[in-house]
Scaffold this active site. Structure first.
Site, PDB file in Angstrom:
ATOM      1  CE1 TYR A   1     -68.034   9.125 -77.277  1.00  0.00           C
ATOM      2  CE2 TYR A   1     -69.271  11.143 -77.713  1.00  0.00           C
ATOM      3  CZ  TYR A   1     -68.799  10.568 -77.109  1.00  0.00           C
ATOM      4  OH  TYR A   1     -68.308  10.557 -75.800  1.00  0.00           O
TER       5      TYR A   1
ATOM      6  CG  ASP B   1     -76.838   8.112 -79.853  1.00  0.00           C
ATOM      7  OD1 ASP B   1     -77.272   9.180 -79.614  1.00  0.00           O
ATOM      8  OD2 ASP B   1     -76.360   8.071 -79.255  1.00  0.00           O
TER       9      ASP B   1
ATOM     10  CE  LYS C   1     -74.474  16.079 -80.426  1.00  0.00           C
ATOM     11  NZ  LYS C   1     -73.253  16.491 -79.580  1.00  0.00           N
TER      12      LYS C   1
HETATM   13  N1  PLP Z   1     -74.758  10.121 -78.952  1.00  0.00           N
HETATM   14  C1  PLP Z   1     -74.536  10.618 -79.986  1.00  0.00           C
HETATM   15  C2  PLP Z   1     -74.653  10.467 -81.093  1.00  0.00           C
HETATM   16  C3  PLP Z   1     -73.928  11.886 -79.692  1.00  0.00           C
HETATM   17  O1  PLP Z   1     -73.128  12.239 -80.697  1.00  0.00           O
HETATM   18  C4  PLP Z   1     -72.726  11.226 -78.648  1.00  0.00           C
HETATM   19  C5  PLP Z   1     -71.909  13.190 -78.261  1.00  0.00           C
HETATM   20  O2  PLP Z   1     -72.008  13.662 -79.187  1.00  0.00           O
HETATM   21  C6  PLP Z   1     -73.882  11.102 -77.237  1.00  0.00           C
HETATM   22  C7  PLP Z   1     -74.057  10.483 -77.664  1.00  0.00           C
HETATM   23  C8  PLP Z   1     -72.941  11.956 -76.483  1.00  0.00           C
HETATM   24  O3  PLP Z   1     -73.283  12.998 -75.118  1.00  0.00           O
HETATM   25  P1  PLP Z   1     -72.767  14.233 -74.378  1.00  0.00           P
HETATM   26  O4  PLP Z   1     -71.585  14.648 -75.299  1.00  0.00           O
HETATM   27  O5  PLP Z   1     -74.505  15.502 -74.495  1.00  0.00           O
HETATM   28  O6  PLP Z   1     -73.138  13.053 -73.643  1.00  0.00           O
END
Ligand code: PLP
Length: 432
Positions: A145, A243, A271
């Site tokens: 994700y 990511d 985060k």
């Molecule tokens: N990338 C990863 C690995 C994530 O776990 C998340 C959210 O949980 C995101 C991107 C998206 O981040 P946000 O919820 O701050 O938009």
């Protein structure tokens, strides 16, 4: 099931004004057979809901709160900073301080840009990769994700997985979906076929992945897979994007980049980098980052980007993780909770598999090691929902989905870890 009358009332009111009563779908606890939590406040490792019930928190704002709730030094720094004004839409020096801190810690990052969410970070990193390579396709992996930009919702994990198992979302033009190649995680042969296919080989701008996936439950990429992706991206003239929104500063001080012997071209953070405030970032080699406006031709912007309050919280958060013994202590707490559970599972040969990367982990209700989304979907979600409710009723809050990671923070009390361990073992003994 415990009674939560005030939560119920507030949830009904929320439903009248907010779709589904929540501002992010997974919070609805849809498949857990109960209404969502409505939080009043929190401290250290504990959430307190509007009914006054307390819960040991293993979600930690989805991994952001490695220092627990309301950490005194983060609060103090933020309060001082707020007295100077909360947002200017103009540069402040603290943006440079946090940038330097990240660059000092993460070898592959020479320059960084701050944004407000992980979604913005990954979306901007992909645009930059397309601008840099002048190519269109991106590769992502099933069950990873990366936030909710159109071109990522082709087979997304966690929330989307729960709402629509056949993937994706309505409202995404077919032409956009076509530019995303979605491949099985940890599957070198499947990837090789696509990377060496003449339709794609010279058109791939970037491969983006969660180096340790957290959004289908915790599943680390194999060392060979990572090595393969690095070699292939170099050979194809594509960028490799990590990511690390979840894994960054979580699985080790230097994130997943400390665990794999390859360096990405770009990295996305979120985060922990915001210390519980809305901050995220993407960074990488200077030559690539300098393509961003105003220096270069790739546009990217944000009213609240680099917001001084979020930067202050992020700076404190990164200073705290650098204190001696920080990660050792986090590991000790995680082991204190998990080791006896792992031993009992092994001794009884129960069909349960715990997968872990430092202080993030998932207890999968399936027998074999989980390597990809296909394996993860074999886990028993009915048992998981019972498990969730049983723990919830005992004041233990775990992420409300089988396909999520749990997080241990520095603020977890030993007594709460032991209480959780005993609740988990009791559930397992009763159900296996
Ligand atoms: N990338 C990863 C690995 C994530 O776990 C998340 C959210 O949980 C995101 C991107 C998206 O981040 P946000 O919820 O701050 O938009």
């Amino acid at each position: 099931m415990i009674s939560r009358p005030i939560s119920q009332q507030i949830y009904s009111n929320l439903n009248r004004v907010i779709p589904g009563g929540v501002n992010s779908p997974v919070r609805a606890c849809a498949n857990m057979g109960q209404i969502p939590m409505i939080i009043d406040h929190a401290y250290r490792d504990t959430l307190v809901d509007v009914d006054g019930k307390t819960y040991v928190d293993y979600c930690g704002s989805w991994g952001a709160l490695i220092h627990g709730h309301a950490h005194p030094s983060i609060l103090e720094a933020v309060q001082q900073r707020m007295k100077k004004g909360t947002s200017f839409g103009i540069t402040t020096s603290i943006e440079g301080e946090l940038a330097q801190e990240v660059i000092k810690l993460i070898d592959s990052v020479e320059k960084i840009r701050f944004v407000s969410s992980g979604t913005e970070a990954t979306m901007s990193a992909v645009r930059l990769a397309r601008g840099y390579t002048d190519k269109e396709f991106i590769v992502k992996f099933n069950g990873n994700y990366h936030g909710h930009a159109d071109f990522f919702l082709v087979q997304a994990g966690s929330g989307v997985l729960e709402v629509s198992p056949s993937a994706s979302s309505a409202g995404i033009p077919a032409d956009i979906v076509k530019q995303t190649l979605c491949l099985p995680y940890n599957d070198i042969e499947a990837c090789r076929q696509i990377f060496h296919h003449s339709d794609y080989r010279h058109k791939i701008a970037a491969i983006i992945l969660e180096p340790i996936a957290g959004n289908m439950g915790v599943i680390p990429a194999s060392q060979e897979f990572m090595q393969f992706l690095r070699e292939e991206t170099l050979a194809m003239g594509a960028l490799l994007i990590f990511d690390e929104v979840m894994t960054g500063f979580r699985v080790a001080l230097k994130g997943a980049q400390d665990i794999y012997p390859v360096e990405p071209d770009l990295t996305c953070f979120g985060k922990i980098i915001g210390g519980g405030f809305p901050a995220a970032a993407f960074g990488g080699r200077e030559e690539i980052m300098n393509l961003l406006a105003p220096l270069g031709s790739v546009y990217q912007a944000g009213t609240l980007s680099g917001n001084p309050i979020a930067m202050e919280a992020g700076l404190q958060s990164l200073r705290l993780i650098q204190q001696p013994g920080f990660y050792e202590e986090l590991q000790r707490k995680t082991d204190l909770l998990l080791d006896p559970i792992k031993e009992t599972i092994k001794k009884n040969n129960w069909p349960i598999c715990i997968q872990q990367a430092g202080s993030m982990f998932t207890l999968f209700f399936c027998k074999n090691r989980v390597r990809n989304l296909e394996d993860a979907l074999k886990a028993n979600t009915t048992i998981f929902a019972n498990f969730f409710r049983k723990l919830f009723d005992q004041g233990i809050y775990i992420p409300p989905s089988q396909h999520e990671a749990w997080f241990i923070s520095q603020a977890h009390e030993e007594s709460n870890l032991i209480k959780t361990q005993s609740a988990i073992l009791t559930f397992l003994e009763e159900n296996f």
